[in-house]
Design a protein around this motif. Structure first.
Motif, short mmCIF file in Angstrom:
data_model
loop_
_atom_site.label_atom_id
_atom_site.label_comp_id
_atom_site.label_asym_id
_atom_site.label_seq_id
_atom_site.Cartn_x
_atom_site.Cartn_y
_atom_site.Cartn_z
N ASN A 118 43.96 -7.92 -0.81
CA ASN A 118 43.36 -7.12 -1.88
C ASN A 118 42.62 -5.89 -1.37
O ASN A 118 42.01 -5.16 -2.14
N GLY A 119 42.64 -5.69 -0.05
CA GLY A 119 42.07 -4.45 0.50
C GLY A 119 40.56 -4.48 0.72
O GLY A 119 39.91 -3.43 0.65
N CYS A 120 40.01 -5.65 1.04
CA CYS A 120 38.57 -5.68 1.34
C CYS A 120 38.31 -4.95 2.66
O CYS A 120 39.21 -4.79 3.48
N ASP A 121 37.06 -4.53 2.88
CA ASP A 121 36.69 -3.86 4.13
C ASP A 121 36.18 -4.85 5.17
O ASP A 121 36.20 -4.57 6.36
N TYR A 122 35.62 -5.96 4.69
CA TYR A 122 35.20 -7.02 5.61
C TYR A 122 35.16 -8.33 4.83
O TYR A 122 35.18 -8.34 3.58
N VAL A 123 35.07 -9.42 5.58
CA VAL A 123 34.96 -10.75 4.96
C VAL A 123 33.72 -11.45 5.50
O VAL A 123 33.47 -11.43 6.71
N GLY A 124 32.93 -12.06 4.62
CA GLY A 124 31.81 -12.92 5.01
C GLY A 124 32.32 -14.36 4.97
O GLY A 124 32.61 -14.88 3.89
N LEU A 125 32.44 -14.99 6.15
CA LEU A 125 33.03 -16.33 6.25
C LEU A 125 31.93 -17.36 6.51
O LEU A 125 31.24 -17.29 7.52
N GLY A 126 31.76 -18.30 5.58
CA GLY A 126 30.70 -19.27 5.77
C GLY A 126 30.82 -20.44 4.82
O GLY A 126 31.77 -20.53 4.05
N PRO A 127 29.86 -21.37 4.91
CA PRO A 127 28.66 -21.30 5.76
C PRO A 127 28.89 -21.88 7.16
O PRO A 127 29.60 -22.86 7.32
N PHE A 128 28.21 -21.23 8.12
CA PHE A 128 28.24 -21.73 9.49
C PHE A 128 27.58 -23.11 9.56
O PHE A 128 28.10 -24.04 10.14
N ARG A 129 26.40 -23.22 8.97
CA ARG A 129 25.73 -24.53 8.85
C ARG A 129 24.93 -24.55 7.56
O ARG A 129 24.88 -23.57 6.83
N TYR A 130 24.28 -25.68 7.27
CA TYR A 130 23.48 -25.80 6.05
C TYR A 130 22.40 -24.72 6.04
O TYR A 130 21.79 -24.41 7.06
N THR A 131 22.16 -24.15 4.88
CA THR A 131 21.06 -23.22 4.70
C THR A 131 20.42 -23.44 3.34
O THR A 131 21.13 -23.73 2.37
N ASP A 135 22.22 -21.88 -2.98
CA ASP A 135 22.58 -23.15 -3.64
C ASP A 135 24.11 -23.28 -3.65
O ASP A 135 24.81 -22.29 -3.49
N LYS A 136 24.59 -24.45 -3.92
CA LYS A 136 26.03 -24.70 -4.09
C LYS A 136 26.84 -24.11 -2.93
O LYS A 136 27.70 -23.23 -3.11
N LEU A 137 26.53 -24.59 -1.73
CA LEU A 137 27.26 -24.12 -0.55
C LEU A 137 28.68 -24.66 -0.54
O LEU A 137 28.92 -25.79 -0.98
N SER A 138 29.60 -23.89 -0.01
CA SER A 138 30.96 -24.40 0.26
C SER A 138 30.88 -25.33 1.48
O SER A 138 29.85 -25.36 2.17
N PRO A 139 31.97 -26.04 1.78
CA PRO A 139 31.95 -26.92 2.95
C PRO A 139 31.56 -26.18 4.24
O PRO A 139 31.99 -25.04 4.45
N ILE A 140 30.75 -26.86 5.05
CA ILE A 140 30.25 -26.23 6.29
C ILE A 140 31.38 -26.10 7.31
O ILE A 140 32.16 -27.03 7.51
N LEU A 141 31.44 -24.92 7.96
CA LEU A 141 32.55 -24.64 8.87
C LEU A 141 32.25 -25.02 10.31
O LEU A 141 33.15 -25.46 11.03
N GLY A 142 31.02 -24.81 10.75
CA GLY A 142 30.71 -25.07 12.16
C GLY A 142 31.52 -24.14 13.05
O GLY A 142 32.37 -23.38 12.57
N ILE A 143 31.28 -24.22 14.34
CA ILE A 143 31.96 -23.30 15.27
C ILE A 143 33.47 -23.54 15.27
O ILE A 143 34.27 -22.61 15.41
N GLU A 144 33.89 -24.81 15.07
CA GLU A 144 35.32 -25.11 15.08
C GLU A 144 36.04 -24.42 13.92
O GLU A 144 37.17 -23.94 14.06
N GLY A 145 35.38 -24.36 12.78
CA GLY A 145 35.97 -23.68 11.63
C GLY A 145 36.24 -22.21 11.92
O GLY A 145 37.28 -21.66 11.55
N TYR A 146 35.29 -21.57 12.60
CA TYR A 146 35.47 -20.15 12.95
C TYR A 146 36.59 -20.00 13.98
O TYR A 146 37.41 -19.09 13.87
#
Ligand SMILES: Cc1ncc(COP(=O)(O)OP(=O)(O)O)c(N)n1
Ligand SMILES: Cc1nc(C(=O)O)sc1CCOP(=O)(O)O
Ligand SMILES: [Mg+2]
Length: 213
Positions: A118-131, A135-146
């Protein structure tokens, strides 16, 4: 090239928001995302956006707004950040034009690929860990997810800058950057720091790999 450190604003009131944004800029942040979830009206959002725009212009910092595309257009911000349930990137692009930054939230490789197509300029990929910041965080990715996502993007020769987000601390940055991630977006880390200049200098050293003067 997009800067590698994005500060996401915090604060329950306009005064708290402006204080935190001013502090971040004054201690060396050069990219602010205004995120004001407790605004009581669009008038409050507009007031904060106008004040943040003036501050970011003064500090020569990039200024983007969370969620609100029309507001970003109205105050001539540098762009917007859009989540998976916010306005779609094509519609935002048609309002903001090609010179503005549009970032999109992702939690999976599929999300990233959709934003890229869709032509985004950047992507924010997360969450790295709980924060507790969101609220309503998506599943945590951790370093392995990245690692997994960045390997796939490399194979597909996709070079869109990816930012890690969610509960990131100074000690996490080196291993995050080693995955090929372009930068980080942080909120609580900077807002709550009692030695912001030192923290931001250390973050930038890790993000850019050399000492900034
Ligand atoms: C850089 C960056 N990445 C992800 C987000 C999250 O955006 P969104 O999913 O729309 O959630 P809210 O921030 O609106 O709660 C972000 N803001 N910035
Ligand atoms: C705004 C936001 N979005 C996230 C996502 O995973 O999409 S995590 C998050 C909060 C970032 O703040 P902090 O650095 O204080 O954890
Ligand atoms: Mg959003």
């Amino acid at each position: 090239m997009l800067n590698r450190l994005q500060y996401i604003s915090q604060g329950a009131t306009i005064e708290d928001q402006l204080f935190n944004i001013h502090q971040a800029l004054d201690h060396g942040c050069d990219w602010v995302q205004m995120r004001f979830k407790t605004a009581e009206s669009t008038t409050e959002l507009l007031k904060l956006a106008e004040a943040t725009k003036m501050l970011c212009d003064e500090y020569l910092a990039t200024f983007i707004i969370n969620d609100a595309v029309l507001l970003a257009h109205e105050v001539d911000a540098d762009g917007v950040h859009l989540g998976l349930t916010d306005m779609g990137i094509p519609e935002a692009r048609s309002i903001l034009g090609t010179s503005k930054i549009i970032g999109g939230t992702a939690n999976t490789l599929e999300d990233i690929l959709l934003h890229v197509s869709n032509g985004c300029d950047y992507v924010g990929l997360g969450p790295f860990r709980y924060t507790k910041t969101k609220d309503k965080l998506s599943p945590i990715l951790g370093i392995e997810g990245y690692k997994n996502s960045m390997e796939q993007l490399k194979l597909q020769q996709i070079k869109t800058p990816i930012y890690a987000i969610g509960g990131i601390q100074l000690e996490d940055v080196s291993e995050i950057i080693a995955t090929g991630i372009h930068g980080i977006a942080v909120s609580g880390l900077i807002t709550e720091s009692i030695s912001k200049t030192k923290l931001i200098t250390q973050l930038n050293e890790k993000l850019y790999g050399y000492v900034l003067v």
